[in-house]
Design a protein around this motif. Sequence first.
Motif, short mmCIF file in Angstrom:
data_model
loop_
_atom_site.label_atom_id
_atom_site.label_comp_id
_atom_site.label_asym_id
_atom_site.label_seq_id
_atom_site.Cartn_x
_atom_site.Cartn_y
_atom_site.Cartn_z
N VAL A 98 0.33 -0.39 -0.09
CA VAL A 98 0.05 0.05 -0.07
C VAL A 98 0.36 1.12 -0.48
CG1 VAL A 98 -2.19 1.44 0.91
CG2 VAL A 98 -1.84 -0.98 1.18
N ALA A 99 2.64 1.32 1.02
CA ALA A 99 2.84 2.62 0.93
C ALA A 99 3.62 2.79 -0.36
CB ALA A 99 4.04 2.22 1.55
N ILE A 100 3.84 1.45 -1.16
CA ILE A 100 4.12 2.04 -2.73
C ILE A 100 2.97 2.61 -3.52
CG2 ILE A 100 5.17 0.91 -4.86
CD1 ILE A 100 6.74 -0.88 -2.65
N LEU A 101 2.07 1.65 -3.04
CA LEU A 101 0.60 2.35 -4.35
C LEU A 101 0.80 3.54 -4.01
CD1 LEU A 101 -2.24 0.08 -3.78
CD2 LEU A 101 -0.21 0.49 -5.94
N ALA A 102 0.33 3.73 -2.64
CA ALA A 102 0.28 5.62 -2.39
C ALA A 102 0.97 6.97 -2.68
CB ALA A 102 0.48 5.43 -0.75
N GLU A 103 3.42 5.99 -2.32
CA GLU A 103 3.69 7.52 -2.60
C GLU A 103 3.85 7.37 -4.45
OE1 GLU A 103 5.52 8.69 -0.89
OE2 GLU A 103 7.08 9.39 -1.74
N LYS A 104 3.67 6.63 -4.83
CA LYS A 104 3.31 6.06 -7.04
C LYS A 104 2.00 7.23 -7.68
CE LYS A 104 2.63 3.62 -10.39
NZ LYS A 104 2.93 1.85 -10.88
N ALA A 105 0.80 7.37 -5.51
CA ALA A 105 -0.47 8.32 -6.09
C ALA A 105 0.14 9.64 -5.65
CB ALA A 105 -1.03 6.87 -5.90
N ASP A 106 1.04 9.59 -4.39
CA ASP A 106 1.21 11.27 -3.99
C ASP A 106 0.25 10.97 -3.40
OD1 ASP A 106 2.43 12.92 -2.85
OD2 ASP A 106 2.26 14.53 -4.30
N HIS A 107 -0.73 9.98 -2.41
CA HIS A 107 -2.13 10.56 -2.13
C HIS A 107 -1.69 9.55 -0.70
CE1 HIS A 107 -5.70 11.24 -1.10
NE2 HIS A 107 -6.42 10.39 -1.11
N HIS A 108 -1.80 9.48 0.49
CA HIS A 108 -1.14 8.70 1.27
C HIS A 108 -2.45 8.52 2.13
CE1 HIS A 108 2.32 10.83 -0.38
NE2 HIS A 108 3.04 9.62 -0.14
N PRO A 109 -2.22 7.27 3.20
CA PRO A 109 -2.97 6.91 3.83
C PRO A 109 -3.09 7.16 5.09
CG PRO A 109 -2.10 5.32 3.66
CD PRO A 109 -1.66 5.84 2.73
N GLU A 110 -4.47 7.66 6.04
CA GLU A 110 -3.69 7.32 7.49
C GLU A 110 -4.29 6.41 8.65
OE1 GLU A 110 -6.70 11.03 9.06
OE2 GLU A 110 -5.87 11.99 7.81
N TRP A 111 -4.00 5.24 8.79
CA TRP A 111 -3.93 4.31 8.95
C TRP A 111 -2.71 3.95 10.35
CZ3 TRP A 111 -0.45 0.43 4.60
CH2 TRP A 111 0.75 1.86 4.14
N SER A 112 -3.31 2.60 10.77
CA SER A 112 -2.81 1.85 11.88
C SER A 112 -2.78 0.55 12.12
CB SER A 112 -3.60 2.29 13.18
OG SER A 112 -4.74 1.97 12.96
N ASN A 113 -2.23 -0.11 12.88
CA ASN A 113 -1.68 -1.85 12.81
C ASN A 113 -1.09 -1.76 13.95
OD1 ASN A 113 1.34 -3.82 12.89
ND2 ASN A 113 -0.50 -4.07 11.91
N VAL A 114 -2.07 -3.03 14.38
CA VAL A 114 -2.06 -3.79 16.01
C VAL A 114 -1.84 -5.46 15.26
CG1 VAL A 114 -2.59 -4.83 17.92
CG2 VAL A 114 -3.10 -1.86 17.00
N TYR A 115 -0.84 -6.01 15.64
CA TYR A 115 -0.44 -6.77 15.09
C TYR A 115 -0.38 -7.75 13.08
CZ TYR A 115 1.14 -11.88 15.95
OH TYR A 115 1.64 -12.55 15.25
N ASN A 116 -1.99 -8.26 13.81
CA ASN A 116 -2.74 -8.54 12.28
C ASN A 116 -3.32 -7.63 11.89
OD1 ASN A 116 -4.72 -9.77 14.37
ND2 ASN A 116 -5.11 -11.52 13.24
N ARG A 117 -3.33 -6.98 12.28
CA ARG A 117 -5.28 -5.94 12.39
C ARG A 117 -4.21 -4.08 11.29
NH1 ARG A 117 -7.63 -4.73 16.67
NH2 ARG A 117 -6.93 -3.06 16.67
N VAL A 118 -5.06 -4.22 10.34
CA VAL A 118 -4.94 -2.53 9.82
C VAL A 118 -6.18 -1.47 9.47
CG1 VAL A 118 -3.90 -1.70 7.73
CG2 VAL A 118 -2.42 -3.59 8.45
N ASP A 119 -6.13 -0.98 10.28
CA ASP A 119 -7.01 0.31 9.90
C ASP A 119 -6.79 1.30 8.92
OD1 ASP A 119 -9.06 -1.19 11.19
OD2 ASP A 119 -8.06 -0.77 12.86
#
Lengths: 96, 96
Positions: A48-69
Amino acid sequence: MIARLNEDERAKALAHLSNWTAITDPDGLSRRFTFADFNAAFGFMTRVAILAEKADHHPEWSNVYNRVDIVLTTHDAGGLSQRDVDLARAIDALLE
Amino acid sequence: MIARLNEDERAKALAHLSNWTAITDPDGLSRRFTFADFNAAFGFMTRVAILAEKADHHPEWSNVYNRVDIVLTTHDAGGLSQRDVDLARAIDALLE
């Protein structure tokens, strides 16, 4: 300047993003992803980070172990824009 | 079973983690990191992810563009443990 979607555009976009939830604070989209473990979750985040950087549009996101919001919103537009819709679709495509 | 730190251990650990803030909900440590841009922030996250996986102890964290917020706590211990202190030090060492 990217524009916030109007009601019509928003309804059409959401109809094709059944895995995402429309949220109001911030005005945008959210989705929770659950994986087998941290390795799988962070691997997904890296894609997702690579997609976001390519699109120059970035998520607000969080991660706890196996979960990504992920929350998608466009600050420059004051809310949900086509950029969020495009990134949501690109993220979904990673998991197909 | 990993134990929650007692008051003495906690005070000693925090004395060596001046960049981290003790938090109570959850009981643990937090630190905000700010980078030049998303690329730098996510590069840092990738390094932390590898540390975390190696230690089998994972952060609760979020990212918005150039900012990374990390919370360290140990669910199995019901709060701050030596694992959090060790991971905080390892994260700090990445930036030295």
